[in-house]
Design a protein around this motif. Structure first.
Motif, mmCIF file in Angstrom:
data_model
loop_
_atom_site.group_PDB
_atom_site.id
_atom_site.type_symbol
_atom_site.label_atom_id
_atom_site.label_comp_id
_atom_site.label_asym_id
_atom_site.label_seq_id
_atom_site.Cartn_x
_atom_site.Cartn_y
_atom_site.Cartn_z
ATOM 1 N N GLN A 1 0.808 -1.206 -0.089
ATOM 2 C CA GLN A 1 -0.043 -0.126 0.193
ATOM 3 C C GLN A 1 0.987 1.342 0.015
ATOM 4 N N ALA A 2 1.934 1.109 0.729
ATOM 5 C CA ALA A 2 2.916 2.366 0.734
ATOM 6 C C ALA A 2 3.550 2.518 -0.534
ATOM 7 N N ALA A 3 3.744 1.499 -1.371
ATOM 8 C CA ALA A 3 4.435 1.477 -2.549
ATOM 9 C C ALA A 3 3.381 2.328 -3.788
ATOM 10 N N ASP A 4 2.180 1.738 -3.300
ATOM 11 C CA ASP A 4 1.103 2.545 -4.288
ATOM 12 C C ASP A 4 1.127 3.967 -4.076
ATOM 13 N N LEU A 5 1.215 4.278 -2.904
ATOM 14 C CA LEU A 5 1.142 5.922 -2.568
ATOM 15 C C LEU A 5 2.386 6.566 -2.940
ATOM 16 N N ILE A 6 3.478 5.830 -3.115
ATOM 17 C CA ILE A 6 4.856 6.496 -3.523
ATOM 18 C C ILE A 6 4.878 6.620 -4.999
ATOM 19 N N GLY A 7 4.628 5.365 -5.550
ATOM 20 C CA GLY A 7 4.897 4.856 -7.027
ATOM 21 C C GLY A 7 5.441 3.876 -7.130
ATOM 22 N N PRO A 8 5.218 2.462 -7.419
ATOM 23 C CA PRO A 8 5.973 1.407 -7.340
ATOM 24 C C PRO A 8 7.033 1.458 -8.438
ATOM 25 N N THR A 9 7.007 2.230 -9.391
ATOM 26 C CA THR A 9 8.270 2.195 -10.414
ATOM 27 C C THR A 9 9.603 2.768 -9.526
ATOM 28 N N LEU A 10 9.379 3.303 -8.634
ATOM 29 C CA LEU A 10 10.631 3.697 -7.968
ATOM 30 C C LEU A 10 11.409 2.523 -7.031
ATOM 31 N N LEU A 11 10.465 1.502 -6.849
ATOM 32 C CA LEU A 11 11.218 0.348 -5.703
ATOM 33 C C LEU A 11 12.329 -0.256 -6.984
ATOM 34 N N ALA A 12 13.078 -0.995 -6.041
ATOM 35 C CA ALA A 12 14.139 -1.727 -6.415
ATOM 36 C C ALA A 12 13.426 -3.040 -7.353
ATOM 37 N N PRO A 13 14.009 -3.601 -8.380
ATOM 38 C CA PRO A 13 13.257 -4.642 -8.972
ATOM 39 C C PRO A 13 12.897 -5.666 -8.364
ATOM 40 N N ALA A 14 13.744 -6.199 -7.188
ATOM 41 C CA ALA A 14 13.290 -7.200 -6.337
ATOM 42 C C ALA A 14 12.189 -6.743 -5.563
ATOM 43 N N THR A 15 12.299 -5.766 -4.929
ATOM 44 C CA THR A 15 11.065 -5.456 -4.052
ATOM 45 C C THR A 15 9.679 -5.093 -4.723
ATOM 46 N N ARG A 16 10.173 -4.731 -6.035
ATOM 47 C CA ARG A 16 8.885 -4.513 -6.898
ATOM 48 C C ARG A 16 8.156 -5.831 -7.153
ATOM 49 N N LYS A 17 8.996 -6.852 -7.241
ATOM 50 C CA LYS A 17 8.359 -8.113 -7.711
ATOM 51 C C LYS A 17 7.448 -8.640 -6.450
ATOM 52 N N VAL A 18 7.990 -8.419 -5.081
ATOM 53 C CA VAL A 18 7.122 -8.670 -4.107
ATOM 54 C C VAL A 18 5.850 -8.065 -4.243
ATOM 55 N N TYR A 19 6.108 -6.453 -4.236
ATOM 56 C CA TYR A 19 4.918 -5.817 -4.493
ATOM 57 C C TYR A 19 3.769 -6.239 -5.458
ATOM 58 N N GLU A 20 4.399 -6.813 -6.676
ATOM 59 C CA GLU A 20 3.442 -7.158 -7.389
ATOM 60 C C GLU A 20 2.839 -8.605 -7.276
ATOM 61 N N TRP A 21 3.609 -9.397 -6.592
ATOM 62 C CA TRP A 21 3.025 -10.679 -6.153
ATOM 63 C C TRP A 21 1.999 -10.387 -5.036
ATOM 64 N N VAL A 22 2.015 -9.245 -4.195
ATOM 65 C CA VAL A 22 0.807 -9.224 -3.305
ATOM 66 C C VAL A 22 -0.411 -8.429 -4.163
ATOM 67 N N ARG A 23 -0.004 -7.687 -5.226
ATOM 68 C CA ARG A 23 -1.199 -7.144 -5.882
ATOM 69 C C ARG A 23 -1.715 -8.328 -6.937
ATOM 70 N N THR A 24 -1.363 -9.149 -7.174
ATOM 71 C CA THR A 24 -1.839 -10.422 -7.967
ATOM 72 C C THR A 24 -2.927 -10.943 -6.928
ATOM 73 N N MET A 25 -2.926 -10.759 -5.723
ATOM 74 C CA MET A 25 -4.058 -11.548 -4.750
ATOM 75 C C MET A 25 -4.750 -10.290 -4.205
ATOM 76 N N VAL A 26 -4.376 -9.097 -3.860
ATOM 77 C CA VAL A 26 -4.941 -8.125 -3.389
ATOM 78 C C VAL A 26 -4.852 -6.681 -3.885
ATOM 79 N N PRO A 27 -6.135 -6.239 -4.093
ATOM 80 C CA PRO A 27 -5.885 -5.023 -4.933
ATOM 81 C C PRO A 27 -5.654 -3.726 -4.093
ATOM 82 N N THR A 28 -5.201 -2.812 -4.620
ATOM 83 C CA THR A 28 -4.863 -1.496 -4.015
ATOM 84 C C THR A 28 -5.943 -1.069 -2.929
ATOM 85 N N LEU A 29 -5.694 -0.441 -1.981
ATOM 86 C CA LEU A 29 -6.871 -0.048 -0.940
ATOM 87 C C LEU A 29 -7.253 1.330 -1.335
#
Length: 512
Positions: free
Chosen positions: A446-474
């Motif tokens: 959720q914090a990444a969505d507020l900041i902008g997930p494109t700014l994440l590291a490639p690996a942490t963005r993969k973690v973010y994207e995995w969460v988003r495959t199951m749970v939409p942004t709040l």
């Protein structure tokens, strides 16, 4: 699907977990069956010679001085199972019970218990047919073995007690009949051999260690996402830090965090936003690393116990010795399973502090509770409450059981381990840890969505994207409960393991 061969040697935590959780089929090793037959011949010979042997020709515990007439020895074994089935409370899960059956079969297969191979074959049949005894979870003091739980298990082998078969709870005899099995008729020593052991605490220990091992990597992944969105300082994870404090767990977690944060456009240098991070970010390697090292030791002890003879008396056919000793005492498991509870509680404790930093605008610089409509919406406010509740609960569960002892059997058994309680507590804490890490992952995403997930590291963005495959942004308030449940379940799933593999994790607790 290949069978897991039970020989009393080489059984692993992963194999036991697969038998218990995923129904992997089992078989008795042929050589092990011969070793069992050799110790059984000792029992037959001692009966013929009318020797006084504990549990064979005598009563049990305080009644060890009572000699049992030859024509009552079969009744003795059945009475033992009936009288010792004194468990109470909520039944163990079917996964725990299947683990118990596999471990008891493996212990007897070592060949030091004086039972016929058919006894282990009956346990193997129950596993392969998925006839699961109903076993109350309370009532073991963890010395003389898990007497009450194992007695409830053994009753089903002889067509008594209760069992689950094809989704129905049935009397033991009916469950065996429907599965096409015949009740076992016990001979001398066999009832005692079935219940003298540490397999209830051992089965729970297997489940707790296996799940904690997977959560160790998710703890690192969740921490990396939190550090990224909180604009942490990766310099704290420089290899030089571990060189001067050479704990392998710390070095491994530092490496994980460096790899996971590499390429981030959010992380900072000392002085850019702050000189140094709070402990919950900066000391992640020290806390997670110590927990990993503790878990590695716990896994070693549990693995040794999986392949141990925990009966009494033990029969050594090569030396023609029968020895009454104390291998049934659960102290080795009691100590490390108390330790496991502490280890898992610490992972959850530091995770909750990172959650708090993300939802607290004073600490994060992000919108309060990670919602852009604060006041009208509460965002993840209550998700942090849930994490705090679980962490507080863990502090209660983490109180050690192994420091307690209440004498039993008229003071004959005057020191006991309480290891089964240690195991039950550790399994509870590991379950709570999974929920806390799920909440941290949800907050990080959720914090990444507020900041902008494109700014994440490639690996942490993969973690973010995995969460988003199951749970939409709040976007608007909704119940977080379902979101927490789905992420918690997914972490230890096959897709979750695949994500860890893609991140370069999932390689074990410690990599030297």
């Amino acid at each position: 699907m290949p069978h897991v061969t039970l020989s009393g040697e080489g059984l692993t935590i992963a194999q036991t977990y697969a038998i218990a959780k995923h129904y992997d089929p089992v078989e008795l090793d042929r050589e092990a069956a011969m070793n069992m037959a050799a110790s059984r011949r000792m029992v037959v010979r001692y009966l013929d010679e009318e020797r006084t042997v504990y549990g064979v020709t005598t009563g049990f515990g305080r009644f060890s001085e009572v000699v049992i007439p030859a024509d009552k020895r079969h009744t003795l074994q059945v009475n033992l199972l009936r009288s010792h089935s004194a468990g109470v409370g909520t039944p163990f899960s079917e996964t725990v019970v299947r683990g118990m059956m596999a471990l008891r079969a493996n212990a007897l297969a070592k060949g030091y218990s004086g039972v016929r191979p058919v006894v282990v074959e009956q346990l193997v049949n129950l596993l392969n047919k998925n006839v699961v005894p109903v076993i109350p979870s309370q009532g073991s003091v963890g010395a003389s073995g898990d007497l009450a739980p194992l007695a409830h298990l053994a009753l089903v082998l002889i067509g008594e007690g209760m069992a689950t078969y094809q989704g129905q709870v049935l009397p033991g005899a009916k469950a065996l009949e429907r599965a096409g099995l015949t009740p076992l008729v016990l001979e001398a020593k066999e009832g005692l051999a079935l219940i003298n052991g540490t397999q209830a605490m051992g089965a729970m220990g297997v489940l707790a260690v296996h799940e904690a091992t997977g959560l160790a990597d998710w703890a690192d992944a969740a921490a990396a996402l939190s550090i990224d969105v909180l604009r942490g300082i990766p310099l704290a994870f420089h290899p030089a830090v571990a060189r001067v404090r050479p704990h392998p767990g710390q070095a491994l977690v530092q490496q994980h965090l460096r790899d996971l944060l590499h390429g981030s456009q959010l992380t900072t240098s000392p002085g850019q936003l702050r000189v140094q991070d709070a402990y919950s970010l900066r000391t992640t390697p020290q806390v997670h690393g110590a927990a990993r090292e503790g878990l590695a030791h716990i896994a070693d002890v549990v693995t040794a116990e999986l392949n141990s003879a925990t009966d009494n008396p033990l029969l050594f056919a090569d030396e023609d010795m029968v020895i009454s000793a104390g291998n049934f005492h659960g102290e080795p498991l009691a100590l490390v399973l108390d330790y496991l509870g502490i280890v898992a509680a610490e992972w959850a404790s530091i995770s909750e502090r990172r959650i708090e930093r993300m939802v607290n605008p004073t600490l994060s610089g992000l919108p309060a509770f990670l919602t852009t409509h604060g006041g009208l919406h509460s965002g993840l406010m209550l998700a942090q409450y849930t994490a705090a509740s679980l962490v507080s609960e863990n502090k209660v569960w983490a109180h050690p059981s192994s420091v307690d002892s209440i004498p039993t059997s008229a003071n004959q058994e005057d020191h006991v381990s309480m290891g089964t309680t240690s195991a039950r507590k550790s399994l509870t804490i590991v379950g709570n840890l999974r929920y806390v890490l799920a909440i941290e992952l949800l907050a990080g995403a959720q914090a990444a969505d507020l900041i902008g997930p494109t700014l994440l590291a490639p690996a942490t963005r993969k973690v973010y994207e995995w969460v988003r495959t199951m749970v939409p942004t709040l976007e608007d308030d909704r119940s977080p409960a379902a979101d927490i449940e789905v992420v918690a379940a997914a972490m230890l799933s096959e897709p979750g393991q695949q994500v860890l593999n893609e991140l370069g994790l999932g390689r074990g607790i410690i990599v030297s």
